[in-house]
Motif scaffolding. Structure first.
Motif, PDB file in Angstrom:
ATOM      1  N   MET A   1       0.909  -1.095   0.054  1.00 49.28           N
ATOM      2  CA  MET A   1      -0.065   0.020  -0.005  1.00 49.28           C
ATOM      3  C   MET A   1       0.804   1.048  -0.033  1.00 49.28           C
ATOM      4  N   SER A   2       0.320   2.133  -0.511  1.00 49.28           N
ATOM      5  CA  SER A   2       1.150   3.395  -0.546  1.00 49.28           C
ATOM      6  C   SER A   2       1.109   4.308   0.828  1.00 49.28           C
ATOM      7  N   GLU A   3       2.332   5.044   1.150  1.00 51.25           N
ATOM      8  CA  GLU A   3       2.264   5.614   2.299  1.00 51.25           C
ATOM      9  C   GLU A   3       1.295   6.662   2.269  1.00 51.25           C
ATOM     10  N   LYS A   4       0.392   6.984   3.535  1.00 51.62           N
ATOM     11  CA  LYS A   4      -0.642   8.005   3.336  1.00 51.62           C
ATOM     12  C   LYS A   4      -0.057   9.235   3.581  1.00 51.62           C
ATOM     13  N   ALA A   5      -0.540  10.261   2.897  1.00 52.17           N
ATOM     14  CA  ALA A   5       0.075  11.893   2.700  1.00 52.17           C
ATOM     15  C   ALA A   5      -1.015  12.434   2.484  1.00 52.17           C
ATOM     16  N   GLN A   6      -1.377  13.653   2.839  1.00 47.83           N
ATOM     17  CA  GLN A   6      -2.707  14.412   2.574  1.00 47.83           C
ATOM     18  C   GLN A   6      -2.554  15.648   1.858  1.00 47.83           C
ATOM     19  N   ASN A   7      -3.441  16.229   1.435  1.00 45.31           N
ATOM     20  CA  ASN A   7      -3.521  17.443   0.850  1.00 45.31           C
ATOM     21  C   ASN A   7      -2.576  17.872  -0.208  1.00 45.31           C
ATOM     22  N   THR A   8      -3.441  18.288  -1.285  1.00 46.57           N
ATOM     23  CA  THR A   8      -2.737  18.580  -2.367  1.00 46.57           C
ATOM     24  C   THR A   8      -2.078  20.174  -2.557  1.00 46.57           C
ATOM     25  N   MET A 252       8.978  17.413  -9.411  1.00 47.71           N
ATOM     26  CA  MET A 252       9.576  16.481  -8.727  1.00 47.71           C
ATOM     27  C   MET A 252       9.071  14.909  -8.872  1.00 47.71           C
ATOM     28  N   MET A 253       7.622  15.054  -9.421  1.00 45.35           N
ATOM     29  CA  MET A 253       6.787  13.822  -9.682  1.00 45.35           C
ATOM     30  C   MET A 253       7.175  13.594 -11.196  1.00 45.35           C
ATOM     31  N   GLY A 254       7.766  14.408 -12.102  1.00 46.34           N
ATOM     32  CA  GLY A 254       7.821  14.234 -13.440  1.00 46.34           C
ATOM     33  C   GLY A 254       6.699  14.773 -14.265  1.00 46.34           C
ATOM     34  N   ALA A 293       2.230  30.815   0.989  1.00 49.23           N
ATOM     35  CA  ALA A 293       3.532  29.873   0.730  1.00 49.23           C
ATOM     36  C   ALA A 293       3.023  28.614   1.643  1.00 49.23           C
ATOM     37  N   ARG A 294       3.277  27.527   0.883  1.00 48.56           N
ATOM     38  CA  ARG A 294       3.025  26.333   1.381  1.00 48.56           C
ATOM     39  C   ARG A 294       4.137  25.292   0.975  1.00 48.56           C
ATOM     40  N   ARG A 295       4.880  24.586   2.002  1.00 51.45           N
ATOM     41  CA  ARG A 295       5.790  23.692   1.768  1.00 51.45           C
ATOM     42  C   ARG A 295       5.104  22.396   1.746  1.00 51.45           C
ATOM     43  N   ILE A 296       5.228  21.903   0.741  1.00 50.52           N
ATOM     44  CA  ILE A 296       4.371  20.206   0.401  1.00 50.52           C
ATOM     45  C   ILE A 296       5.610  19.364   0.139  1.00 50.52           C
ATOM     46  N   ARG A 297       5.617  18.356   1.099  1.00 52.27           N
ATOM     47  CA  ARG A 297       6.772  17.350   0.823  1.00 52.27           C
ATOM     48  C   ARG A 297       5.842  16.074  -0.006  1.00 52.27           C
ATOM     49  N   MET A 298       6.689  15.645  -0.975  1.00 53.10           N
ATOM     50  CA  MET A 298       6.334  14.547  -2.015  1.00 53.10           C
ATOM     51  C   MET A 298       6.883  13.557  -1.407  1.00 53.10           C
ATOM     52  N   GLY A 378      10.175  18.151  -2.617  1.00 49.52           N
ATOM     53  CA  GLY A 378       8.724  18.344  -3.233  1.00 49.52           C
ATOM     54  C   GLY A 378       8.506  19.723  -3.762  1.00 49.52           C
ATOM     55  N   LEU A 379       7.376  20.297  -3.304  1.00 47.28           N
ATOM     56  CA  LEU A 379       7.095  21.462  -3.747  1.00 47.28           C
ATOM     57  C   LEU A 379       6.701  22.619  -2.917  1.00 47.28           C
ATOM     58  N   PHE A 380       7.656  23.850  -3.214  1.00 48.96           N
ATOM     59  CA  PHE A 380       7.401  24.884  -2.219  1.00 48.96           C
ATOM     60  C   PHE A 380       6.681  25.705  -3.111  1.00 48.96           C
ATOM     61  N   PHE A 381       5.126  25.656  -2.808  1.00 50.60           N
ATOM     62  CA  PHE A 381       4.132  26.323  -3.153  1.00 50.60           C
ATOM     63  C   PHE A 381       3.806  27.833  -3.053  1.00 50.60           C
ATOM     64  N   LEU A 382       3.929  28.763  -4.102  1.00 51.51           N
ATOM     65  CA  LEU A 382       3.805  29.942  -3.953  1.00 51.51           C
ATOM     66  C   LEU A 382       2.501  30.362  -4.703  1.00 51.51           C
ATOM     67  N   ALA A 383       1.500  31.221  -4.123  1.00 53.50           N
ATOM     68  CA  ALA A 383       0.332  31.475  -4.957  1.00 53.50           C
ATOM     69  C   ALA A 383      -0.154  32.835  -4.609  1.00 53.50           C
ATOM     70  N   TYR A 384      -0.467  33.624  -5.477  1.00 48.84           N
ATOM     71  CA  TYR A 384      -0.749  35.172  -5.162  1.00 48.84           C
ATOM     72  C   TYR A 384      -2.219  35.247  -6.037  1.00 48.84           C
TER      73      TYR A 384
END
Length: 436
Positions: A1-8, A252-254, A293-298, A378-384
């Motif tokens: 099973m895949s490791e659970k992680a949340q929130n896109t 980073m997921m291609g 700003a959201r730090r999102i670990r993949m 992961g992704l360092f998400f920046l949104a204006y």
């Protein structure tokens, strides 16, 4: 099973990055002899200095030679801050600061000093009197690691966090915009307080990582005793396209994500979705924007063991071209109903969110490994956006509840900042309208 992680995080159909229509202004003064010597005699823009007293600032929306290739400067002065609709640079150094002084006058003085330093660094000049040649007993005005480097399209963008407006701090409690809300806790969040929040933020973007790091380092040094870095993030590999017809960079997921970003030349879309309007109750924010700003670990290792078909189903795009399900090209209009109900593209599209649209400036990151040997990436998400209550918050609630991508990512850092309008001229400074 895949490791659970949340929130896109990556909102495929929302956000953009291209060139800001800023107007170049004059600097406080011509660069000192030491600042010019810092260019190592290479002749970089010396003709422009001789003619106009400053390194030439190049607009990047329709240049014959791309700014990324020329190493040119992005204009610092303008109605809006650079670094928002500006064409996205290759590298990022983002820093959130706590204000340690309790004196309002000291905070104002710091913002003025930061503005003057930012003017010089974005033009390719050293801070103050430079990195060498002064009194041997005194620290130099500039740390020196950017000597000889081109401006590399450096932009510096400041924001003010909710905590700066707390009662009893700087007399700003009545100036806090209604839109500067505390972000709610979304399902699946695993936020680290040490990587969240902040009184102030500085976003440094450049095509040379050393130029971006130099900028944050010098602003932190100038702020010593009045501010302290709370957390920071280095980013590489921009994850948003720079122009409507450009190839979208891969995360980073291609996969290509965020292909339908707002164009920096689309003034109507920017006015509607990004810039705060004149009718806003917080008048000092007119021409500004709100940054999430959201730090999102993949969970890279789990993703890398997932079959190709499942990966494509998760995003709703093919991995090769980046085309939506059933389409041939990445920018073909997606047929949302052809995707799984949990597909990221389908859930993030404006048509699924009452037209909610944001401007993205995210970056990939890798910060070594964790205690179990897994890549911390992961992704360092920046949104204006114009108002997070109408854009990011409802969008993220939908994604957090239904997005199949949640199994492979987790939000571990978060912050929200009010980004004031631009510095109009050499007498203006960051946040002047807020403190007026």
């Amino acid at each position: 099973m895949s490791e659970k992680a949340q929130n896109t995080a990556g909102t495929d159909a929302v956000g953009a990055d291209t060139t800001e229509g800023a107007v170049s202004g004059t600097r406080d003064r011509a660069p000192s002899r030491r600042a010019l010597l810092g260019w190592g005699g290479a002749g970089l823009a010396l003709g422009a200095v001789a003619a106009g007293g400053a390194v030439a600032a190049v607009r990047t929306e329709s240049d014959a030679v791309p700014a990324a290739d020329s190493g040119a400067a992005v204009p610092f002065h303008g109605v809006h801050q650079a670094g928002i609709a500006t064409a996205v640079q290759d590298r990022l150094h983002f820093a959130a600061f706590d204000v340690t002084t309790k004196d309002r006058a000291e905070l104002i003085a710091l913002l003025k000093e930061w503005t003057r330093a930012a003017e010089r660094m974005t033009a390719g000049h050293a801070v103050g009197d430079g990195a060498y040649g002064g009194l041997a007993e005194a620290p130099p005005d500039d740390t020196g690691e950017a000597l000889g480097l081109k401006p590399s399209r450096l932009t510096l963008t400041i924001g003010f966090g909710p905590s700066l407006f707390a009662k009893g701090r700087f007399g700003l409690e009545d100036r806090r915009p209604e839109a500067l809300v505390d972000l709610p806790k979304f399902p699946g969040d695993n936020l680290d307080a040490a990587r969240s929040g902040g009184d102030l933020c500085i976003q440094a973007c450049a095509d040379d990582p050393q130029v971006a790091v130099h900028a944050i380092r010098n602003l932190a040094r100038i702020g010593m005793g009045r501010t302290a870095i709370r957390w920071s993030q280095l980013g590489f590999g921009k994850t948003s396209s720079t122009t409507p017809d450009a190839q979208t960079p891969r995360n980073m997921m291609g996969f290509k994500d965020g292909t339908r970003n707002i164009s920096g030349t689309d003034t109507a879309a920017l006015d509607k979705h990004v810039w705060v309007g004149e009718k806003d109750k917080a008048g000092w924010m007119t021409g500004g924007s709100y940054l999430v700003a959201r730090r999102i670990r993949m969970h890279i290792e789990t993703w890398d063991r997932t079959g190709l078909q499942e990966q494509e189903d998760v995003f709703g795009r093919d991995k090769g071209e980046g085309a939506p399900v059933g389409k041939a090209k990445e920018r073909d209009e997606p047929f949302l109903k052809a995707m799984l109900p949990t597909a990221h593209v389908r859930l993030a599209h404006p048509d699924s969110n009452d037209g909610a649209t944001i401007l993205r400036r995210g970056y990939s990151f890798t910060d070594g490994t964790d205690g179990l040997g897994r890549l911390d990436a992961g992704l360092f998400f920046l949104a204006y956006q114009r108002d997070v209550r109408k854009a990011f918050i409802p969008l993220q609630r939908r994604l957090a509840a239904h997005d199949a991508l949640n199994e492979y990512i987790q939000h571990v850092g978060s912050a929200h900042f009010a980004v004031p309008p631009g510095v109009r001229d050499k007498d203006d400074w960051w946040g002047r309208a807020l403190f007026s």
